[in-house]
Design an enzyme around this catalytic site. Structure first.
Site, PDB file in Angstrom:
ATOM      1  CG  ASN A  40      11.304  -1.741  20.012  1.00 14.87           C
ATOM      2  OD1 ASN A  40      12.293  -2.470  20.087  1.00 14.87           O
ATOM      3  ND2 ASN A  40      10.840  -1.352  18.857  1.00 14.87           N
ATOM      4  CG  ASP A  75      11.503  -4.720  15.228  1.00 14.72           C
ATOM      5  OD1 ASP A  75      10.945  -3.641  14.976  1.00 14.72           O
ATOM      6  OD2 ASP A  75      12.675  -4.794  15.620  1.00 14.72           O
ATOM      7  CE  LYS A  76      12.861  -0.239   9.507  1.00 15.52           C
ATOM      8  NZ  LYS A  76      14.338  -0.133   9.496  1.00 15.52           N
ATOM      9  CE  LYS A 127      21.494  14.501   4.030  1.00 12.97           C
ATOM     10  NZ  LYS A 127      22.761  13.916   4.386  1.00 12.97           N
ATOM     11  CE  LYS A 159       7.388  12.501   4.482  1.00 13.97           C
ATOM     12  NZ  LYS A 159       6.499  13.058   5.492  1.00 13.97           N
ATOM     13  CB  THR A 163       9.118  -0.850  12.053  1.00 13.14           C
ATOM     14  OG1 THR A 163      10.314  -0.129  12.341  1.00 13.14           O
ATOM     15  CG2 THR A 163       8.398  -0.157  10.904  1.00 13.14           C
ATOM     16  NE  ARG A 165       7.600   8.415  13.770  1.00 11.31           N
ATOM     17  CZ  ARG A 165       8.668   8.699  14.535  1.00 11.31           C
ATOM     18  NH1 ARG A 165       9.758   7.999  14.402  1.00 11.31           N
ATOM     19  NH2 ARG A 165       8.633   9.660  15.405  1.00 11.31           N
TER      20      ARG A 165
END
Length: 1045
Positions: free
Chosen positions: A786, A389-390, A566, A547, A675, A757
């Site tokens: 998760n 996982d991250k 931004k 984005k 992740t 995702r």
């Protein structure tokens, strides 16, 4: 009929439900209890389950049948205890170990299920059995809060969840204590995303004066049936006692899923789903009993030994020409040679696993490591794929502002004081603005332009965000006072993304502080304590498609209207005015693993804004293609914007992540990162952690939605070599649906893979596919709820104890406190466990084959009689007190020091081929056993005097000495306990000779004749092997010996 009965009992197909607020008794169906259960068995299934898991293996089933056969008189060879005691001991050890693990698991679950929450309740005034902490009396009914355990929460209960408390069940958000009427949730334990989620209460219940009024209204929630989709929800809220009845639609914005944590304010919710119907539970797979690959290999070897046993028995009967009741003779020979399959093998291996687990727990270099599943430590020594996982595993989920780039100049952490002085000069010198002296005019002008550029950039960062400052009392100043005075020590920032908080905290550190914000205005404080007021005219939030985020504000002091924006460099490059540095600098910062945001602005005239607002409102009112029309209107503003700066934020990695990943790579382990976070974030972390090395290309798999697109994209990817893959969960789903084999084949060739995702069930599916496609062992590492499915699906699950809870570490086989401990867990403990078990198992097999070879020689010499060579205590003592300690001491053996194993991870790569325990090594040990057994038996037969008892004495003594010398030959690094074990076993044998007079002639043992005969036989059986070992070490040394010499 059965289906109807199941449905009545709360089983069967899940259905939509109507839940009345505060009235759990008004339910229309049965709901499961709100308990978390990670156990493999319950009270009734424990014993049958453990016994089934033991006897489903050929190995143990064989011994059970063997022991049962001794109840038949014609088949009995010796005392019953010689068969039942070893089997009973094996089962007792296994049952005790499983029971200890189940009790530990039960205690961990109990801790989570016993967490206390407050429940809103209405009772008659005379109630005495509840501890009311807060009382309100309305219309003759007493309302208050009652403390309840998480496991006692029911569907329909109104539960109060405090700030930083775990949400205990899936709920609908009814009220919040926050003034802005919303709350933030931390969901990284559920979906792996670092961004906080904004949740909105039901408008009708938020407007009620107090929380107690929720019990006075007649209202219900109609909700969809339980399902696994954590990103969507459909339902309605209805209040019946208003005129007319109020009905509101409910979506994911009103849902609080179990396992998430409230990050702001106190919330009140109504419970919709409990227990196994929770979204988080439905996204986790059931825990399975993991069986190590090593155990399966040993099981396979025992089948080969059984085949040999049958062949030897048939040969013996065939040589008797199948005379008489030959079928009984076959069974007697099967029992006689049953030692070929050693029952002590299972005991030794199980006790070895306990020793390995104890060694891991005691290792001071990896403190806090817990072994939750002691059955599979050998798996750690053969991992080919590591899936990690991250968030919280590789990263700390703490953002740090690292870089501000203005094109011509960049400011790093060490030069932030220059930015501070620029901001300070703007706000302290601007009012006076004294006329400059002639000599210093040019430099002042340059200085001023630099200051104004820095100021514009910092101001844009301080205004363009979705952050709200919240004030809390700190014991000295109360909340209202702190809010009025903008007290620094009481302020905390809340936002959906930790990146945004990092940016705002940085502007505070350089002098421009965000001190207040509501829906329509924002306040900044300058270094001179002046408050700047801005009106928020429009806010365009960040979406995964766009984005970028934008905001239009009016400066109250000057009336200027500015549009700030931004976003990611890929979209902002086409929006800002032409420049020659954006692309290059974004690339440079991204290579450093920084998350890059491009900040731009555009000044708007009043008429320009009014025209935009009119078109924007019109677009929002349209019925068809609303989102498209709104986006088109916003895009009309997003042209020729002035590029202000680039910001670089780093998600702090856990300690020593880079060297650990480097070690794993050198050990031949491929690392995949799975992740739930965004693609850009995942890619940044992969670069920053050096999961993707600097000289490797990254192929970002385009978003595909159908078979044709997937086919084209896979072909494009096939043409790339030595390239890391980054793919989103949606694209992965499409690829696996149509081109599972092709995709997995390509992905397995990649040096690294990043899946972003990813839903929890997707992570588990990837693990399963890797196991099926490659046949290699997988290890999954994670810290959140998760990650539980992935951890339980993998061959070896490692949980990291994160800040957000222990769900993953509780469900894992091994639990570590930091990711870096994984290197030592695999390289040292995994490697040692596998090599030791391989040596131990082969030695135990050798020990049993030796005595079987002797029995075969003995029977063939004495006209193929099915008579045992050794009886009673001799046969039990041989595999226990006489040889058990030295043989078992092999679990302390090691070929290299732990420091060398960490320094040369390439040593680990050798184990991936499975050489320590292979058919080749097994065959070598079989040949050694046959040679030694035959040598000892023939030697005893040649040298014995007239009496049979002398054969037993000479051969048995030689056998014991041979075993002790073979242990000494096998050991690579002596431990003091090994020496003690050798001497203790020899002493036990010598001491026990006094009691063995019915088998051994004690007077004969004391003679010189006995001593020289035993010495010669032992020498002949062992000396050639010592010579062979010396020659092999001299001319073909193993890789590890080169490092130790």
């Amino acid at each position: 009929m059965c289906g109807e009965w199941l449905r009545c009992c709360g089983g069967g197909e899940p259905r939509p439900r109507t839940v009345w607020l505060g009235h759990p008794e008004k339910r229309d169906q049965r709901y499961p209890r709100n308990v978390i259960n990670n156990q493999k068995y319950n009270f009734f299934t424990f014993l049958p389950g453990v016994l089934f898991n033991q006897f489903k293996y050929f190995f143990n089933l064989y011994f059970l049948l063997l022991a049962c056969s001794q109840f038949v008189p014609e088949m009995r060879l010796g005392a019953l205890y010689t068969y039942w005691v070893p089997l009973g001991f094996v089962l007792a050890v296994t049952i005790i170990r499983e029971a200890v693990e189940e009790i530990r698991c039960y205690m961990r679950d109990k801790e989570v299920n016993s967490q206390v929450y407050s429940r809103l309740t209405a009772r008659e005034i005379n109630m005495r059995d509840w501890d009311f902490t807060e009382l309100t009396v309305q219309q003759g009914i007493q309302t208050g809060t009652v403390k309840v355990k998480s496991s006692s929460i029911q569907v329909g209960d109104l539960i109060i969840v405090e700030k930083n408390q775990r949400v205990p069940a899936d709920m609908i958000f009814l009220r919040t204590s926050e003034k802005n009427g919303s709350c933030f949730l931390r969901t990284d334990q559920l979906d792996g995303e670092t961004d906080w989620k904004l949740r909105l209460p039901v408008a009708c219940t938020q407007r009620l004066p107090t929380a107690a009024d929720l019990l006075q209204i007649r209202s219900y929630v109609y909700a969809e049936e339980p399902n696994i989709d954590i990103h969507n929800f459909v339902g309605t809220f209805t209040r019946e006692d208003s005129d007319p009845p109020i009905s509101e639609s409910l979506s994911i914005e009103n849902a609080l899923w179990a396992g998430t944590v409230t990050a702001s304010g106190t919330v009140v919710g109504v419970v919709l789903y409990t227990g196994r119907e929770l979204r988080s539970v439905m996204n986790t797979s059931n825990p399975r009993s993991k069986i190590g690959l090593f155990d399966l290999e040993v099981n396979c070897l025992t089948k080969i030994l059984f085949g040999a046993l049958v062949v030897v028995s048939l040969v013996m009967v065939a040589l008797q020409h199948f005379a008489g009741r030959w079928y009984l003779q076959i069974i007697r020979f099967l029992l006689l040679f049953s030692n070929i399959i050693p029952i002590s093998l299972r005991v030794n291996l199980d006790m070895g696993k306990i020793v390995y687990s104890w060694v891991i727990r005691r290792d001071s270099k990896i403190p806090g490591t817990v072994v939750r599943s002691s059955t599979i430590p050998e798996q750690l020594g053969r991992i080919s794929y590591l899936l990690t996982d991250k968030t919280g595993t590789l990263t700390q989920n703490e953002m740090v502002f690292k870089r501000l780039h203005l094109g011509t100049v960049a400011y790093g952490l060490d030069s932030m004081d220059e930015v501070q002085s620029h901001i300070f000069s703007i706000y302290t010198q601007q009012p006076q603005d004294p006329p400059a002296q002639k000599g210093s005019a040019p430099t002042t002008k340059v200085r001023r332009t630099m200051s104004s550029r820095v100021h514009e950039a910092v101001k844009a960062i301080a205004l363009c965000h979705n952050v709200t400052p919240v004030y809390e009392s700190n014991g000295v100043t109360d909340q209202a006072e702190a809010e009025k005075q903008y007290e620094d020590s009481c302020r905390v920032y809340q936002a959906s993304s930790p990146d945004e908080v990092a940016l705002v905290q940085w502007t505070e550190s350089v002098g421009l502080t965000l001190v207040g914000r509501d829906q329509s205005s924002m306040q900044l404080r300058t270094p001179g304590d002046q408050i700047l007021n801005f009106t928020i005219l429009q806010l365009f939030p960040f979406t995964y498609e766009s984005k970028r985020m934008g905001i239009i504000v009016r400066d109250e002091s000057t009336g200027e209207i500015t549009f700030y924006m931004k976003g990611a460099d890929v979209v902002m490059a086409g929006i800002v005015q032409y420049n020659d540095w954006l692309e290059e600098e974004c690339g440079n910062m991204a290579r450093e693993g920084l998350r890059v945001l491009v900040v731009a602005k555009k000044s708007l005239a009043e008429e320009q804004y009014q025209d935009f607002e009119a078109r924007y409102v019109q677009a929002k009112l349209s019925v068809h293609d609303r989102s498209l029309k709104v986006a088109t209107v916003i895009e009309s503003l997003e042209m020729e914007m002035e590029l202000l700066c680039l910001t670089g934020v780093e998600d702090q990695l856990q300690a020593d992540v880079r060297p650990t990943l480097e070690t794993l790579r050198n050990a031949g382990i491929k690392v995949w990162m799975l992740t739930g976070d965004k693609l850009e974030t995942a890619t940044c972390t992969a670069k920053n952690a050096h999961l993707v090395t600097r000289n490797q290309d990254i192929h970002i798999f385009r978003l595909v939605t159908n078979r044709g697109e997937a086919h084209l994209e896979l072909n494009a990817f096939r043409r790339k070599h030595d390239c890391a893959l980054v793919i989103s969960g949606d694209s992965l789903e499409v690829c696996l649906k149509y081109y599972e084999y092709e995709f997995m084949e390509l992905a397995c060739q990649c040096p690294a893979v990043v899946c972003c995702r990813c839903a929890p069930t997707q992570k588990a599916r990837i693990v399963r596919l890797l196991q099926e496609r490659t046949g290699r062992l997988t290890c999954a590492v994670g810290d959140g709820g998760n990650d539980v499915s992935m951890i339980q699906e993998s061959d070896c699950g490692v949980g990291v104890e994160g800040k957000e809870g222990k769900q993953a570490s509780l469900a894992a086989d091994f639990s570590v406190t930091q990711f870096r401990h994984l290197g030592r867990l695999l390289m040292v403990h995994g490697r040692n466990s596998y090599k030791r078990s391989a040596a131990l198992s082969q030695f135990v097999i050798h020990r049993s084959l030796c005595i079987s070879a002797m029995q075969a020689v003995f029977s063939s010499v004495f006209y193929f009689a099915s008579v045992p060579l050794y009886q009673g205590f001799l046969i039990i003592g041989y595999s226990t007190i006489y040889t058990m300690f030295p043989v078992f001491s092999l679990v302390l053996d090691k070929d290299v020091k732990s420091e060398v194993a960490m320094l040369y991870p390439e040593l680990y790569k050798d184990l991936l081929k499975g050489r320590p325990l292979s058919y080749k090594t097994f065959l070598i040990w079989v040949l050694i056993s046959i040679y030694q057994g035959s040598t000892i038996m023939y030697g005893a037969l040649l040298l014995f005097e007239s009496e049979f008892v002398h054969i037993v004495a000479i051969s048995f003594t030689s056998l014991i000495l041979t075993e002790l010398l073979m242990v000494a030959l096998t050991i690579q690094t002596w431990h003091w306990l090994m020496t003690v074990a050798e001497l203790l076993s020899l002493a036990c044998y010598i001491a026990s000779l006094v009691f063995l007079h019915e088998f051994i002639d004690v007077y004969f043992i004391a003679t010189l004749s006995f001593l020289w005969k035993v010495s010669v036989i032992t020498l002949v059986s062992c000396l050639p092997l010592y010579v062979l070992k010396y020659l092999r070490r001299r001319f073909s040394p193993p890789s590890y010996s080169k490092l130790t010499s």
